[in-house]
Design an enzyme around this catalytic site. Structure first.
Site, PDB file in Angstrom:
ATOM      1  N   TRP A 140     -12.855 -49.621 -65.899  1.00 29.66           N
ATOM      2  CA  TRP A 140     -13.933 -50.174 -65.081  1.00 29.66           C
ATOM      3  C   TRP A 140     -15.078 -49.188 -64.921  1.00 29.66           C
ATOM      4  CZ3 TRP A 140      -8.904 -51.596 -64.475  1.00 29.66           C
ATOM      5  CH2 TRP A 140      -8.617 -52.942 -64.274  1.00 29.66           C
TER       6      TRP A 140
ATOM      7  N   HIS B   1     -10.948 -50.081 -57.991  1.00 31.75           N
ATOM      8  CA  HIS B   1     -11.035 -50.284 -59.443  1.00 31.75           C
ATOM      9  C   HIS B   1     -11.759 -49.140 -60.135  1.00 31.75           C
ATOM     10  CE1 HIS B   1     -10.367 -54.920 -59.708  1.00 31.75           C
ATOM     11  NE2 HIS B   1      -9.250 -54.233 -59.749  1.00 31.75           N
TER      12      HIS B   1
ATOM     13  N   ARG C  71      -1.278 -48.800 -57.557  1.00 30.34           N
ATOM     14  CA  ARG C  71      -0.831 -50.186 -57.745  1.00 30.34           C
ATOM     15  C   ARG C  71       0.578 -50.399 -57.203  1.00 30.34           C
ATOM     16  NH1 ARG C  71       1.520 -52.728 -62.743  1.00 30.34           N
ATOM     17  NH2 ARG C  71       1.398 -54.970 -62.406  1.00 30.34           N
TER      18      ARG C  71
ATOM     19  N   HIS D 258       1.249 -53.295 -54.433  1.00 31.99           N
ATOM     20  CA  HIS D 258       2.044 -54.476 -54.752  1.00 31.99           C
ATOM     21  C   HIS D 258       3.275 -54.594 -53.866  1.00 31.99           C
ATOM     22  CE1 HIS D 258       0.456 -56.095 -58.798  1.00 31.99           C
ATOM     23  NE2 HIS D 258      -0.525 -55.555 -58.106  1.00 31.99           N
TER      24      HIS D 258
ATOM     25  N   ASP E 286     -14.197 -59.149 -60.096  1.00 33.71           N
ATOM     26  CA  ASP E 286     -15.146 -58.050 -59.880  1.00 33.71           C
ATOM     27  C   ASP E 286     -16.564 -58.605 -59.741  1.00 33.71           C
ATOM     28  OD1 ASP E 286     -13.094 -56.101 -60.230  1.00 33.71           O
ATOM     29  OD2 ASP E 286     -13.315 -56.264 -62.402  1.00 33.71           O
TER      30      ASP E 286
END
Length: 445
Positions: free
Chosen positions: A297, A265, A132, A136, A326
């Site tokens: 997930w 994910h 992440r 980002h 999703d």
């Protein structure tokens, strides 16, 4: 863009003592985090407030001096007070004086930093939050803006308070705390490169594909160069498919790349008290690793595979999280083509994911050198084997006896199958043979 959630240790101190030394700095635990707006929030400060502001030094353009930092509980002098990474240079050797060859990051330090990141992943299980972090920093790119750094992309701007305070980035200060000791140790690696190196390494170490990365990204030097808020995806927009296209098309990505990237994910989990999404605990998260709790997930949420697509398609486990973005992958006709494919073919998913991840990591970034730096040692070229027929000007294949004769002559003057001769040696052989042939013909007549 995927939403990543990593466990936050309950032992995280409210006011930690931070040190510049990588060996003495406390090892920061992982934070529960999210992408697409499913961002983690916390009601308590994990870093003491301080007051400072940043200014550039005239004597050293790459230096940032602290004058007094704006009050914020989210970030400390550990990040805002850092000087910009120096340019990594290596002197050129030659007969005349030459300008040094410089790059944004030093290749050897990049390799060493990668080993430290791998060790961090093995001990802290922080794969999701590091993925992440890289995404980002790079996911702010706008293809409609030409100027750097206004166009966004991976440029290290995420280390500044103004960008960390964006709602989608909540909790990423903990990822910075994990990475900062490595940055201290390898000062000739830029933040932009370090973030992307950590992200790619996390995918690979979790069992994912090898990502064709290059490095040499230049860092921004001041918080004024950070992108405005709102460039990253949200988790629960009113029209999920349209929202994903709006964000990713702005970066120059297509439907296949959107679906492939969403497959990340397969890593991570969400905590409702921080992001507003997911269950407090499931059978897959109640025992950690790390702080227990949250909703993942996938069942094996630290393993990178195609189970994300399989689980969404089957929809048979209520303990697994499915966000609106999703579900859109199997509801939108265009997205569904790729989602169905990846659910059935993990190899195809890995191939497309690796390409999309590398593209997301590169777009918008400014590289020095412009072609980038590759730190993966590729296979060394195999010397060409000697094949006598290649040196025959005739159309017919040479006889075996002639091949052996030429090979013997070739090796007698220093040639070998693994050591081709330079062109001038071979040319001399041809000339000598031609002269002898002419003389033989004349005397024969």
């Amino acid at each position: 863009m995927p939403h990543y959630h990593a466990p936050l240790s309950p032992s995280l101190p409210t006011t930690p003592t931070l040190s510049r030394s990588p060996t003495s700095s406390p090892t920061p635990p992982m934070a529960s985090v999210a992408l697409c707006g499913a961002a983690a929030t916390s009601s308590r400060c994990i870093i003491p407030s301080s007051r400072a502001s940043l200014s550039l030094s005239r004597s050293s353009p790459s230096s940032i001096k602290c004058k007094g930092l704006g009050s914020s509980p989210l970030i400390s002098h550990l990040f805002l007070g850092r000087k910009a990474s120096p340019v990594a240079c290596s002197s050129s050797r030659g007969f005349a004086a030459a300008a040094p060859k410089c790059a944004a990051s030093d290749p050897e330090q990049l390799k060493l930093a990668r080993e430290d990141i791998r060790e961090l992943l093995r001990t802290k299980f922080c794969h999701p939050i590091l993925v992440r972090l890289g995404w980002h920093d790079s996911g702010t790119y706008n293809k409609n803006i030409e100027e750097w750094p206004q166009r966004g992309g991976a440029n290290g701007s995420l280390r500044f308070e103004v960008e960390l305070k964006h709602a989608a980035n909540a909790g990423l200060v903990n990822a910075l705390k994990l990475i900062q000791p490595i940055k201290d140790k390898y000062s000739s690696v830029t933040y932009a490169d370090l973030f992307q190196l950590a992200s790619a390494s996390a995918v690979e170490e979790a069992g994912g594909p090898k990502i064709p990365m290059k490095y040499g990204r230049v860092d921004v030097t001041a918080p004024e160069q950070c992108p405005e808020e709102g460039r990253l995806p949200d988790a629960g927009p009113s029209s999920p498919a349209d929202h994903l296209r709006e964000v990713f098309y702005r970066m120059g990505l297509n439907d296949k790349e959107i679906v492939a990237l969403s497959g990340a994910h397969t890593l991570g989990r969400s905590r409702p008290e921080r992001s507003g999404w997911g269950k407090p605990e499931t059978k897959y998260t109640k025992d950690g690793p790390g702080a227990p709790g949250g909703q993942s997930w996938t069942a094996q949420w630290l393993k990178f595979d195609n189970s994300y697509f399989k689980d969404i398609k089957e929809k048979r486990d209520e303990d697994l999280l499915v966000l609106p973005t999703d579900a859109a992958l199997f509801e939108d006709p265009s997205f569904k083509v790729f989602a169905e494919k990846y659910a059935e073919d993990q190899e195809a998913f890995f191939k497309d994911y690796a390409e999309a991840h590398a593209k997301l990591s590169d777009i918008g970034a400014k590289f020095d050198p412009p072609e980038g730096i590759v730190i993966d040692d590729g296979a060394q070229p195999v010397p060409e084997k000697f094949v006598a027929a290649k040196y025959s000007s005739g159309k017919r294949e040479l006889s075996d006896s002639m091949k052996e004769k030429i090979r013997a002559e070739y090796q007698a003057i220093g040639g070998s199958p693994d050591k081709p001769l330079q062109t001038n040696y071979f040319l001399n052989i041809i000339i000598v043979i031609s002269v002898l042939a002419i003389l033989t013909s004349l005397f024969g007549n």
